[in-house]
Write a protein that holds these residues in place. Structure first.
Motif: not given
Ligand SMILES: Nc1ncnc2c1ncn2[C@@H]1O[C@H](COP(=O)(O)OP(=O)(O)OP(=O)(O)O)[C@@H](O)[C@H]1O
Length: 220
Positions: A8, A10, A15, A18
């Motif tokens: 994942a 960000e 985010t 993911s």
């Protein structure tokens, strides 16, 4: 050999991608598809170790790349949107500078040749850059600059290529040349992961496709 586990990423506290879970064996390509803003560049940057992971891990030859970053970088060739070229250098200087930095290996290249000068000449001919070899990049078109960035891949022996929209700005003949280069790389046991808005019609059938969609990532 190159595996991505529950990854994942960000950006700006959000985010972006993911649940990415896949592995790519030698001789295989991964094409990453998705709408504008879906996270293709973000994912590729994370795979190259250029962005931190929020979760998960990326392994190269069985080792987490964060534990063995030098080994990983020494075997990785990354071409991003910005091409990683210098406007102030000529075509030839850019190629040789990349070799000095380890983006491309000298001598020779992935055709088995051991003569750096003749290999350079051959790649410059194939890319249509030979007549421009003493021209500064600031005087080249976007497509010509892209050819320089991709030519450096052909001058190296890096097993792992991570390429962000490599076909951008390439005309039909450069696209054919680049596709043939990808095929050669895969047949030699290399790995390619690339983002694209247009599927690369590689002759090497061993290609997986990852689609980044609103509902999540889907591998085919
Ligand atoms: N530096 C940044 N900080 C915060 N958010 C960012 C940053 N760069 C990109 N983003 C956001 O991350 C998301 C994914 O962007 P990314 O560039 O990875 O998409 P992409 O699929 O490669 O898009 P495109 O097809 O337009 O190239 C977008 O919503 C974008 O707004």
């Amino acid at each position: 050999m190159y595996s991505i586990e529950q990854l994942a990423v960000e950006r700006g506290g959000r985010t972006i991608v993911s649940g990415i879970d896949l592995s790519i064996e030698p001789g295989w390509a991964l094409q990453i598809h998705g709408a504008n803003g879906s996270g293709k560049t973000t994912l590729l940057s994370a795979l190259a170790g250029l962005l931190p992971l929020a979760r998960g891990r990326v392994c190269w030859r069985g080792d987490d790349v964060r534990r063995a970053p030098r080994q990983f970088r020494s075997e990785l060739a990354y071409v991003g949107h910005a091409n990683g070229v210098s406007d102030d250098l000529t075509v030839l200087e850019n190629i040789r500078f990349a070799a000095l930095l380890g983006t491309a290996d000298a001598p020779g290249g992935n055709d088995g040749s051991n003569d750096p000068a003749s290999h350079e000449d051959k790649v410059l001919e194939q890319t249509g850059l030979h007549a421009l070899r003493h021209t500064r990049l600031s005087r080249l078109s976007q497509g010509q600059r892209r050819r320089v960035a991709l030519a450096r891949l052909m001058l190296g022996r890096k097993p792992l290529w991570l390429l962000d929209e490599p076909g951008d700005a390439l005309d039909a003949s450069a696209t054919d040349w680049f596709t043939a280069c990808v095929d050669t790389h895969l047949r030699a046991g290399g790995i390619v992961a690339l983002t694209t808005h247009r599927p690369l019609e590689s002759g090497a059938a061993r290609t997986r496709h990852l689609y980044l969609e609103r509902s999540g990532a889907c591998l085919k």
